[in-house]
Motif scaffolding. Structure first.
Motif, PDB file in Angstrom:
ATOM      1  N   LEU A 273       0.805  -1.219   0.000  1.00 25.89           N
ATOM      2  CA  LEU A 273       0.000   0.000   0.000  1.00 25.89           C
ATOM      3  C   LEU A 273       0.837   1.266   0.000  1.00 25.89           C
ATOM      4  O   LEU A 273       0.492   2.238  -0.668  1.00 25.89           O
ATOM      5  N   GLY A 274       1.926   1.267   0.755  1.00 21.57           N
ATOM      6  CA  GLY A 274       2.724   2.486   0.871  1.00 21.57           C
ATOM      7  C   GLY A 274       4.220   2.234   0.894  1.00 21.57           C
ATOM      8  O   GLY A 274       4.962   3.068   1.411  1.00 21.57           O
ATOM      9  N   GLY A 275       4.624   1.102   0.345  1.00 18.86           N
ATOM     10  CA  GLY A 275       6.052   0.796   0.304  1.00 18.86           C
ATOM     11  C   GLY A 275       6.602   0.418   1.671  1.00 18.86           C
ATOM     12  O   GLY A 275       5.869   0.346   2.668  1.00 18.86           O
ATOM     13  N   ALA A 276       7.911   0.179   1.715  1.00 15.88           N
ATOM     14  CA  ALA A 276       8.563  -0.165   2.976  1.00 15.88           C
ATOM     15  C   ALA A 276       8.330   0.885   4.063  1.00 15.88           C
ATOM     16  O   ALA A 276       8.193   0.523   5.237  1.00 15.88           O
TER      17      ALA A 276
ATOM     18  N   GLN B 242      19.647  -9.520   3.615  1.00 15.35           N
ATOM     19  CA  GLN B 242      19.397  -9.145   2.224  1.00 15.35           C
ATOM     20  C   GLN B 242      18.281  -9.997   1.623  1.00 15.35           C
ATOM     21  O   GLN B 242      17.443  -9.494   0.872  1.00 15.35           O
ATOM     22  N   LEU B 243      18.250 -11.272   1.974  1.00 14.14           N
ATOM     23  CA  LEU B 243      17.176 -12.145   1.505  1.00 14.14           C
ATOM     24  C   LEU B 243      15.827 -11.672   2.044  1.00 14.14           C
ATOM     25  O   LEU B 243      14.815 -11.692   1.336  1.00 14.14           O
ATOM     26  N   ALA B 244      15.804 -11.234   3.300  1.00 11.38           N
ATOM     27  CA  ALA B 244      14.559 -10.723   3.884  1.00 11.38           C
ATOM     28  C   ALA B 244      14.070  -9.500   3.118  1.00 11.38           C
ATOM     29  O   ALA B 244      12.871  -9.352   2.850  1.00 11.38           O
ATOM     30  N   MET B 245      14.981  -8.615   2.745  1.00  5.64           N
ATOM     31  CA  MET B 245      14.595  -7.441   1.958  1.00  5.64           C
ATOM     32  C   MET B 245      13.995  -7.860   0.618  1.00  5.64           C
ATOM     33  O   MET B 245      12.996  -7.289   0.152  1.00  5.64           O
ATOM     34  N   SER B 246      14.597  -8.854  -0.006  1.00  8.19           N
ATOM     35  CA  SER B 246      14.113  -9.314  -1.306  1.00  8.19           C
ATOM     36  C   SER B 246      12.702  -9.882  -1.182  1.00  8.19           C
ATOM     37  O   SER B 246      11.859  -9.686  -2.067  1.00  8.19           O
ATOM     38  N   ARG B 247      12.429 -10.575  -0.101  1.00 10.07           N
ATOM     39  CA  ARG B 247      11.083 -11.130   0.110  1.00 10.07           C
ATOM     40  C   ARG B 247      10.065 -10.005   0.299  1.00 10.07           C
ATOM     41  O   ARG B 247       8.936 -10.069  -0.224  1.00 10.07           O
ATOM     42  N   LEU B 248      10.449  -8.963   1.028  1.00  7.15           N
ATOM     43  CA  LEU B 248       9.550  -7.835   1.204  1.00  7.15           C
ATOM     44  C   LEU B 248       9.293  -7.141  -0.129  1.00  7.15           C
ATOM     45  O   LEU B 248       8.157  -6.749  -0.432  1.00  7.15           O
ATOM     46  N   ARG B 249      10.345  -7.006  -0.955  1.00  4.57           N
ATOM     47  CA  ARG B 249      10.187  -6.344  -2.251  1.00  4.57           C
ATOM     48  C   ARG B 249       9.231  -7.112  -3.151  1.00  4.57           C
ATOM     49  O   ARG B 249       8.500  -6.514  -3.950  1.00  4.57           O
ATOM     50  N   ALA B 250       9.221  -8.440  -3.046  1.00  2.00           N
ATOM     51  CA  ALA B 250       8.306  -9.235  -3.863  1.00  2.00           C
ATOM     52  C   ALA B 250       6.864  -8.842  -3.588  1.00  2.00           C
ATOM     53  O   ALA B 250       6.061  -8.639  -4.517  1.00  2.00           O
ATOM     54  N   ILE B 251       6.500  -8.724  -2.322  1.00  2.00           N
ATOM     55  CA  ILE B 251       5.135  -8.356  -1.950  1.00  2.00           C
ATOM     56  C   ILE B 251       4.876  -6.882  -2.220  1.00  2.00           C
ATOM     57  O   ILE B 251       3.800  -6.495  -2.689  1.00  2.00           O
ATOM     58  N   GLU B 252       5.866  -6.057  -1.954  1.00  2.00           N
ATOM     59  CA  GLU B 252       5.713  -4.611  -2.154  1.00  2.00           C
ATOM     60  C   GLU B 252       5.351  -4.288  -3.598  1.00  2.00           C
ATOM     61  O   GLU B 252       4.522  -3.414  -3.862  1.00  2.00           O
ATOM     62  N   HIS B 253       5.975  -4.995  -4.558  1.00  2.00           N
ATOM     63  CA  HIS B 253       5.775  -4.681  -5.977  1.00  2.00           C
ATOM     64  C   HIS B 253       4.999  -5.757  -6.726  1.00  2.00           C
ATOM     65  O   HIS B 253       4.817  -5.644  -7.938  1.00  2.00           O
ATOM     66  N   ASP B 254       4.563  -6.816  -6.010  1.00  2.00           N
ATOM     67  CA  ASP B 254       3.817  -7.906  -6.627  1.00  2.00           C
ATOM     68  C   ASP B 254       4.595  -8.494  -7.807  1.00  2.00           C
ATOM     69  O   ASP B 254       4.088  -8.624  -8.922  1.00  2.00           O
TER      70      ASP B 254
ATOM     71  N   THR C  48       2.817  -7.385 -14.616  1.00  2.00           N
ATOM     72  CA  THR C  48       3.152  -5.998 -14.920  1.00  2.00           C
ATOM     73  C   THR C  48       2.214  -5.015 -14.236  1.00  2.00           C
ATOM     74  O   THR C  48       2.327  -3.810 -14.447  1.00  2.00           O
ATOM     75  N   THR C  49       1.274  -5.518 -13.434  1.00  2.00           N
ATOM     76  CA  THR C  49       0.365  -4.630 -12.728  1.00  2.00           C
ATOM     77  C   THR C  49       1.120  -3.865 -11.647  1.00  2.00           C
ATOM     78  O   THR C  49       2.101  -4.360 -11.081  1.00  2.00           O
ATOM     79  N   ALA C  50       0.675  -2.675 -11.349  1.00  2.00           N
ATOM     80  CA  ALA C  50       1.301  -1.840 -10.326  1.00  2.00           C
ATOM     81  C   ALA C  50       0.497  -1.918  -9.039  1.00  2.00           C
ATOM     82  O   ALA C  50      -0.735  -1.852  -9.050  1.00  2.00           O
ATOM     83  N   THR C  51       1.177  -2.077  -7.920  1.00  2.00           N
ATOM     84  CA  THR C  51       0.503  -2.032  -6.621  1.00  2.00           C
ATOM     85  C   THR C  51       0.160  -0.585  -6.285  1.00  2.00           C
ATOM     86  O   THR C  51       0.629   0.359  -6.939  1.00  2.00           O
ATOM     87  N   VAL C  52      -0.646  -0.417  -5.255  1.00  2.00           N
ATOM     88  CA  VAL C  52      -0.961   0.939  -4.799  1.00  2.00           C
ATOM     89  C   VAL C  52       0.325   1.664  -4.401  1.00  2.00           C
ATOM     90  O   VAL C  52       0.520   2.842  -4.698  1.00  2.00           O
ATOM     91  N   GLY C  53       1.223   0.935  -3.737  1.00  2.00           N
ATOM     92  CA  GLY C  53       2.497   1.531  -3.352  1.00  2.00           C
ATOM     93  C   GLY C  53       3.310   1.978  -4.544  1.00  2.00           C
ATOM     94  O   GLY C  53       3.977   3.020  -4.499  1.00  2.00           O
ATOM     95  N   ASP C  54       3.274   1.203  -5.655  1.00  2.00           N
ATOM     96  CA  ASP C  54       3.980   1.609  -6.866  1.00  2.00           C
ATOM     97  C   ASP C  54       3.404   2.914  -7.411  1.00  2.00           C
ATOM     98  O   ASP C  54       4.144   3.806  -7.851  1.00  2.00           O
ATOM     99  N   ARG C  55       2.086   3.018  -7.395  1.00  2.00           N
ATOM    100  CA  ARG C  55       1.445   4.224  -7.947  1.00  2.00           C
ATOM    101  C   ARG C  55       1.750   5.458  -7.097  1.00  2.00           C
ATOM    102  O   ARG C  55       1.915   6.559  -7.627  1.00  2.00           O
ATOM    103  N   LEU C  56       1.805   5.257  -5.784  1.00  2.00           N
ATOM    104  CA  LEU C  56       2.063   6.403  -4.899  1.00  2.00           C
ATOM    105  C   LEU C  56       3.540   6.786  -4.879  1.00  2.00           C
ATOM    106  O   LEU C  56       3.885   7.917  -4.543  1.00  2.00           O
TER     107      LEU C  56
END
Length: 534
Positions: A178-181, A440-452, A493-501
């Motif tokens: 919704l709003g990134g990290a 670093q792996l934990a960050m990558s997992r968060l990025r997966a959900i953050e950007h779908d 290729t869809t953008a999450t709400v966080g991507d749009r904001l």
């Protein structure tokens, strides 16, 4: 009679009540230290186990640590609160960043102290904001303010160990979509401040309200759709492969055998091709090599070019090769991800945009190298890339992120824009068997959900992984072990709400922390004359 009445009034009024005793400093400083240690336990690797449990820490302790720190600085004087912030920061960063010790104990201590310094002004601001009615909200926002500044200054900042990165697979992870990290950090801190509010309130109803709010934040997080819940109608699936060739040795000198590192990745790619021909694994649509898989410039070295090209032709699909190359004038080095096509050879590339200070370039080189001889290990600075980090590889557009860049919101957001898969090319050999690969792996997992997005983590020595858009690890390697990972993954290729904001939520939350502190200071100044009159 007037004198007698005046005397009687004085007797009825009685002596003035003594001013409230200031909080004792030592217990508060000790509480701040405990808060830092508790927050550290929320970050990977987990103290519960060296393997599977290491992919996440004891995540509920992150808001608990924030709560302890908020109580430690509440209503303290600004200078004492700043000292408490420094103590908390040291107790947090020293155990979070020991992965830097292979570079040097002085580097680990120096960076830990530098990062801890950001907690000092935050502590002072938290103490001031705690005098406001809405202090749980302002203090949670102040945490984002601190991370905002720490991730940018100086020298581009070091946004490691943000609260969001402790919430990799938790009810709070979805806030990143919704709003990134930054929103995930805010949600984590808000639970802590609401717990602190509940613990510090003597009124039962107010305490119950604070506790209810603390429970409502993670509950709301579970209702936020992630992964397939945000998939677009045009989703497709491709098969990908991640190569982990391994290195001759761990530590700073792992690249002493540059040819061996390259040969290892060539050998694993040829083994992948052999397995495809034998029908043991499906043919991938693209292959990813890690950062530093070739520290021999393939544009200048014919032998390096030949062995890479032969391996790519053998597997028959585009390979993203991590290579160090020289700039045309030879004065600098570029850390590149090169799309190597089996028919046309090396093509489009991405150059790392955020080189690591003192690791990939030396600020104030002439001054510092005169008395820090170890900096001579970086004989030439790495150039700062300016190219787009979205690369076309066969049927997909991948967004390339190199190593520590995964911690920087803007770089990852750019990579996710209009790409279908995120790639993290990294080299963790220097930091092998430490906390850094897990973090670093934990960050990558968060990025997966953050950007779908599917995230492919390719590491020279581990930890490599294939992460699905819901943050699940479909494949994961062990450290210092050659590995081939093949899996079918979604391309979105869809953008999450966080991507749009974009960066807007972080700016607003950081500003809210400053505004909340200002409101509290102004209210205190207004109350000061009335106190003097009384």
């Amino acid at each position: 009679m007037q004198d007698t009445a005046a005397g009687a009034e004085a007797m009825d009024t009685g002596p003035a009540a003594p001013p409230p005793r200031p909080p004792r400093r030592l217990p508060r400083l000790l509480a701040a230290a405990v808060a830092g240690l508790v927050m550290y336990l929320a970050f990977p690797p987990s103290v519960l186990g060296p393997d599977e449990g290491s992919t996440s820490g004891l995540w509920p302790l992150a808001p608990v640590g924030v709560a302890l720190f908020a109580l430690a600085v509440r209503r303290l004087g600004a200078w004492t609160a700043a000292l408490a912030g420094l103590v908390c920061g040291l107790a947090f960063f020293l155990p979070v960043l020991p992965g830097l010790r292979p570079i040097g104990t002085d580097v680990w201590l120096g960076l830990s102290v530098t990062e801890a310094l950001y907690f000092a002004p935050m502590g002072a601001a938290m103490a001031l904001a705690s005098r406001s009615r809405l202090w749980p909200l302002w203090i949670a926002a102040l945490w984002v303010t601190q991370e905002f500044v720490r991730g940018r200054f100086p020298l581009g900042g070091f946004p490691w160990a943000r609260l969001a990165f402790s919430q990799t697979d938790t009810p709070l992870t979805a806030y990143a979509a919704l709003g990134g990290a930054p929103l995930a950090s805010f949600a984590t801190a808000l639970i802590g401040t609401l717990l602190a509010y509940a613990a510090g309130e003597h009124r039962r109803k107010a305490a119950a309200l604070g506790l209810a709010g603390a429970l409502a934040v993670p509950l709301a997080g579970t209702l936020i759709p992630t992964g397939s819940g945000t998939a677009g109608t045009g989703e497709k699936e491709i098969t990908v492969a991640v190569i982990q060739g391994n290195v001759p040795r761990a530590g700073l000198d792992f690249l002493g055998q540059r040819q061996a590192v390259l040969n290892n990745h060539v050998a694993q790619t040829r083994e992948l091709a052999s397995q495809v021909r034998a029908g043991r694994v499906p043919r991938p649509d693209l292959v990813v090599w890690p950062e530093n898989s070739s520290d021999i410039d393939p544009y200048r070295d014919d032998e390096a070019y030949a062995v890479i090209d032969a391996a790519v032709k053998d597997v028959g699909v585009p390979v993203l090769v991590g290579a160090l190359t020289e700039t045309p004038d030879g004065s600098e080095v570029e850390n590149r991800g090169i799309v190597w096509d089996p028919e046309t050879g090396p093509g489009d590339h991405y150059t790392k945009r955020h080189p690591v200070p003192f690791g990939e370039y030396v600020p104030f080189r002439d001054l510092l190298t005169s008395f820090i001889s170890r900096l001579e290990r970086v004989p030439r600075d790495f150039a700062r890339g300016t190219r787009d980090n979205r690369l076309t590889m066969g049927p997909a557009v991948v967004g390339d992120v190199i190593c520590f860049e995964v911690a920087y919101d803007g770089i990852v957001r750019d990579a996710a824009k209009d790409s279908g898969i995120l790639v993290v090319q990294t080299n963790n050999a220097t930091y092998g068997y430490t906390s850094l690969p897990w973090q670093q792996l934990a960050m990558s997992r968060l990025r997966a959900i953050e950007h779908d997005r599917t995230v492919l983590v390719a590491a020279t020595s581990g930890i490599s992984a294939i992460i699905t858009p819901d943050g699940r690890m479909a494949r994961r390697s062990r450290e210092f072990t050659p590995d081939i990972q093949v899996a079918a993954v979604p391309v979105r290729t869809t953008a999450t709400v966080g991507d749009r904001l974009g960066g807007l939520p972080e700016w607003l939350l950081a500003l809210a922390g400053i505004i909340g502190t200002g409101v509290a200071v102004r209210a205190r100044r207004r109350a000061a004359p009335d106190t003097l009159k009384g």
